[in-house]
Design a protein around this motif. Structure first.
Motif, short mmCIF file in Angstrom:
data_model
loop_
_atom_site.label_atom_id
_atom_site.label_comp_id
_atom_site.label_asym_id
_atom_site.label_seq_id
_atom_site.Cartn_x
_atom_site.Cartn_y
_atom_site.Cartn_z
N ASP A 54 44.23 38.73 34.30
CA ASP A 54 43.22 38.12 33.45
C ASP A 54 41.96 38.95 33.69
O ASP A 54 41.26 38.73 34.68
CB ASP A 54 43.03 36.65 33.83
CG ASP A 54 42.06 35.93 32.91
OD1 ASP A 54 41.54 36.57 31.97
OD2 ASP A 54 41.81 34.75 33.14
N GLY A 55 41.73 39.94 32.83
CA GLY A 55 40.68 40.92 33.10
C GLY A 55 41.10 41.77 34.28
O GLY A 55 42.12 42.44 34.24
N ARG A 56 40.36 41.70 35.37
CA ARG A 56 40.73 42.42 36.60
C ARG A 56 41.35 41.51 37.65
O ARG A 56 41.67 41.94 38.74
CB ARG A 56 39.49 43.10 37.18
CG ARG A 56 38.97 44.20 36.29
CD ARG A 56 37.70 44.79 36.88
NE ARG A 56 37.11 45.69 35.94
CZ ARG A 56 37.18 47.01 36.05
NH1 ARG A 56 37.80 47.55 37.05
NH2 ARG A 56 36.62 47.77 35.14
N THR A 57 41.48 40.23 37.33
CA THR A 57 42.01 39.26 38.28
C THR A 57 43.52 39.17 38.16
O THR A 57 44.06 38.96 37.07
CB THR A 57 41.38 37.88 38.04
OG1 THR A 57 39.96 37.98 38.14
CG2 THR A 57 41.88 36.86 39.05
N VAL A 58 44.21 39.33 39.28
CA VAL A 58 45.66 39.18 39.35
C VAL A 58 45.95 37.70 39.55
O VAL A 58 45.39 37.06 40.45
CB VAL A 58 46.26 40.00 40.51
CG1 VAL A 58 47.76 39.78 40.61
CG2 VAL A 58 45.93 41.49 40.34
N THR A 59 46.78 37.13 38.68
CA THR A 59 47.11 35.72 38.74
C THR A 59 48.62 35.54 38.84
O THR A 59 49.38 36.43 38.46
CB THR A 59 46.58 34.96 37.50
OG1 THR A 59 47.17 35.52 36.34
CG2 THR A 59 45.07 35.04 37.40
N ALA A 60 49.03 34.39 39.38
CA ALA A 60 50.46 34.13 39.53
C ALA A 60 50.79 32.70 39.15
O ALA A 60 49.99 31.79 39.37
CB ALA A 60 50.87 34.37 40.98
N ARG A 61 51.97 32.51 38.57
CA ARG A 61 52.55 31.18 38.38
C ARG A 61 53.41 30.95 39.61
O ARG A 61 54.23 31.80 39.97
CB ARG A 61 53.42 31.12 37.13
CG ARG A 61 52.64 31.14 35.85
CD ARG A 61 53.54 31.02 34.62
NE ARG A 61 54.32 29.79 34.65
CZ ARG A 61 55.66 29.73 34.62
NH1 ARG A 61 56.37 30.82 34.56
NH2 ARG A 61 56.27 28.57 34.64
N VAL A 62 53.22 29.82 40.27
CA VAL A 62 53.94 29.55 41.51
C VAL A 62 54.60 28.18 41.47
O VAL A 62 54.18 27.29 40.74
CB VAL A 62 53.01 29.63 42.75
CG1 VAL A 62 52.40 31.01 42.88
CG2 VAL A 62 51.94 28.57 42.72
N VAL A 78 47.29 30.95 39.11
CA VAL A 78 46.36 30.87 40.24
C VAL A 78 45.90 32.28 40.57
O VAL A 78 46.72 33.20 40.71
CB VAL A 78 47.06 30.25 41.48
CG1 VAL A 78 46.11 30.18 42.65
CG2 VAL A 78 47.62 28.88 41.14
N PRO A 79 44.59 32.52 40.73
CA PRO A 79 44.13 33.86 41.10
C PRO A 79 44.52 34.19 42.54
O PRO A 79 44.38 33.36 43.44
CB PRO A 79 42.60 33.76 40.95
CG PRO A 79 42.29 32.31 41.06
CD PRO A 79 43.48 31.57 40.56
N VAL A 80 45.06 35.40 42.75
CA VAL A 80 45.47 35.82 44.09
C VAL A 80 44.79 37.11 44.54
O VAL A 80 44.81 37.44 45.72
CB VAL A 80 47.00 35.98 44.20
CG1 VAL A 80 47.69 34.64 44.01
CG2 VAL A 80 47.53 37.01 43.22
N GLY A 81 44.18 37.83 43.60
CA GLY A 81 43.51 39.09 43.96
C GLY A 81 42.82 39.68 42.75
O GLY A 81 42.84 39.10 41.66
#
Length: 117
Positions: A54-62, A78-81
């Protein structure tokens, strides 16, 4: 710039540019009112389902379980990095993480690469 994001080892790891960066079994405090009835969920991450940007944010479905109330379910994005100057930088997962409401940019399901800008 292209950054390779993948879920590895049957959902046990998130890989960024072919390096394992985020693993299951972490305890995350989430502001996720759609996940459970707790004001803040204490989520034990059991499986990564998908990864995106999302832009520069790495997100994950967990998928995981709230250790306070016992709810087991999926948590969306959820943002993770973040990707900073082409490198992955961890988000402080010791603090409260807020679930993002929008679906991140994702390549076709068959392609393991995700673009970040």
């Amino acid at each position: 710039m292209t950054t390779r994001l993948r879920v590895l080892d049957d959902g046990a790891w998130l890989s960024v540019d072919d390096t394992r960066r985020v693993s299951v079994s972490e305890l995350w405090r989430l502001d996720a009112p759609d996940f459970c009835e707790c004001a803040l969920a204490d989520l034990v991450v059991e499986n990564f389902l998908d990864v995106g940007v999302d832009g520069r944010t790495v997100t994950a479905r967990v998928y995981g379980q709230c250790i306070a109330c016992g709810t087991k379910s999926t948590v969306e994005w959820v943002p993770v990095g973040r990707i900073v100057d082409g490198e992955f930088v961890h988000i402080d997962r010791e603090g409260v993480l807020s679930v993002r409401g929008s679906t991140p940019d994702r390549a076709a399901a068959e392609e393991p690469e995700r673009r970040s800008g």
